[in-house]
Enzyme design. Sequence first.
Site, PDB file in Angstrom:
ATOM      1  N   GLU A 120      53.776 124.387 -25.746  1.00 52.30           N
ATOM      2  CA  GLU A 120      52.958 125.600 -25.648  1.00 52.30           C
ATOM      3  C   GLU A 120      53.706 126.677 -24.874  1.00 52.30           C
ATOM      4  OE1 GLU A 120      49.163 124.565 -23.983  1.00 52.30           O
ATOM      5  OE2 GLU A 120      48.753 123.053 -25.502  1.00 52.30           O
TER       6      GLU A 120
ATOM      7  N   ARG B  69      44.629 117.424 -25.030  1.00 48.39           N
ATOM      8  CA  ARG B  69      46.064 117.607 -24.852  1.00 48.39           C
ATOM      9  C   ARG B  69      46.760 117.239 -26.152  1.00 48.39           C
ATOM     10  NH1 ARG B  69      44.489 120.087 -21.262  1.00 48.39           N
ATOM     11  NH2 ARG B  69      45.151 120.150 -19.068  1.00 48.39           N
TER      12      ARG B  69
ATOM     13  N   HIS C  14      45.324 127.331 -26.922  1.00 46.64           N
ATOM     14  CA  HIS C  14      44.912 126.635 -25.691  1.00 46.64           C
ATOM     15  C   HIS C  14      44.022 127.552 -24.858  1.00 46.64           C
ATOM     16  CE1 HIS C  14      46.103 123.367 -22.543  1.00 46.64           C
ATOM     17  NE2 HIS C  14      44.818 123.678 -22.477  1.00 46.64           N
TER      18      HIS C  14
END
Length: 327
Positions: free
Chosen positions: A275, A246, A294
């Site tokens: 994000e 994270r 991601h």
Amino acid sequence: MTSTATSKPKLAILDDYQGVSLSFADWNAVKGRVETIDVYRDTLHDENAIVQRLQPYEIICAMRERTKFTKGVLERLPNLRFIASTGLYNRGIDTPFARTRGVVASGTGGGGDAVLEHIWALILGSVRQIVREDAHLQAGNLQWQTSVPIGLSGRTIGLLGVGRLGSQVAAVAKVFGMRVIGWSPNLTMERAGKAGVEFVAEKEELLKQSDVLSIHLVHAPSTHHILKLSDLLLLPAHAHLINTSRGPLVEEAALLQVLREGKIAGAGLDVYDIEPLPLDHELRRLKNVTLTPHSAYVSDSNYKVFYEQTVENVLAYLDGKPIRVYE
């Protein structure tokens, strides 16, 4: 709780970046039992915008933690009764509060080796300067070779967190002839030994000894910004930092500073504070980073499990017998 008998529910599929949710599973059984299936390919962060978009829906299919279902969002979605999320858990859903609103949340399996594969893609891409050399070749640069990668054999990889994934990373590292050390706030010498990892008693020692530092912690208040500027400055100048966990585990301003000033050699990043990563973000302009969106958990096999089990979860909810319910 099941949908009302007088009308069919509306269903939304969120954050389908690649536009593939309907192709990885057979949704026909669902289509016959809902009024509409609306697919959204973007992620909203503003709570007012999320609420405005999602107010009509009784069923929402979420992809991991891309859209956050906070108390502030949930209490303003009176029609919502079921969240079908992908993954074994979703920390982006305030599950206890959802239950007080009569909202059930279910998850899926999935995971496999996709994240492990991606971690090593980022490690190798970063230390071998793959992206930088590719860019030079693609641009027609006259200089044939421009960088000198560090070799992994005989080097030390530090694992900040040694759970299931950290243990898998350790096993691969040994194939490359690397020394593997580990530390986390809760790691014991016994657990480290079972994972085949050399236990380090202090975070500072982990950082000082790591030629590659790979992060494998859950983001929680106790781990938020567990790596600050003073920590990052302990890494060797030739070190590469890898984060697939994270973004907020690392203080972003500090990471930008050490990369900008060359205090560490590089970073391989799959996760960020915000994000999708804003288009004007400085990370997009730095030359010593390897960035992915991601996508460590993204693979065709994972998506097949995610969406097939999402369909199963939705049908079970419509039958009044939810399955794979988050506790």
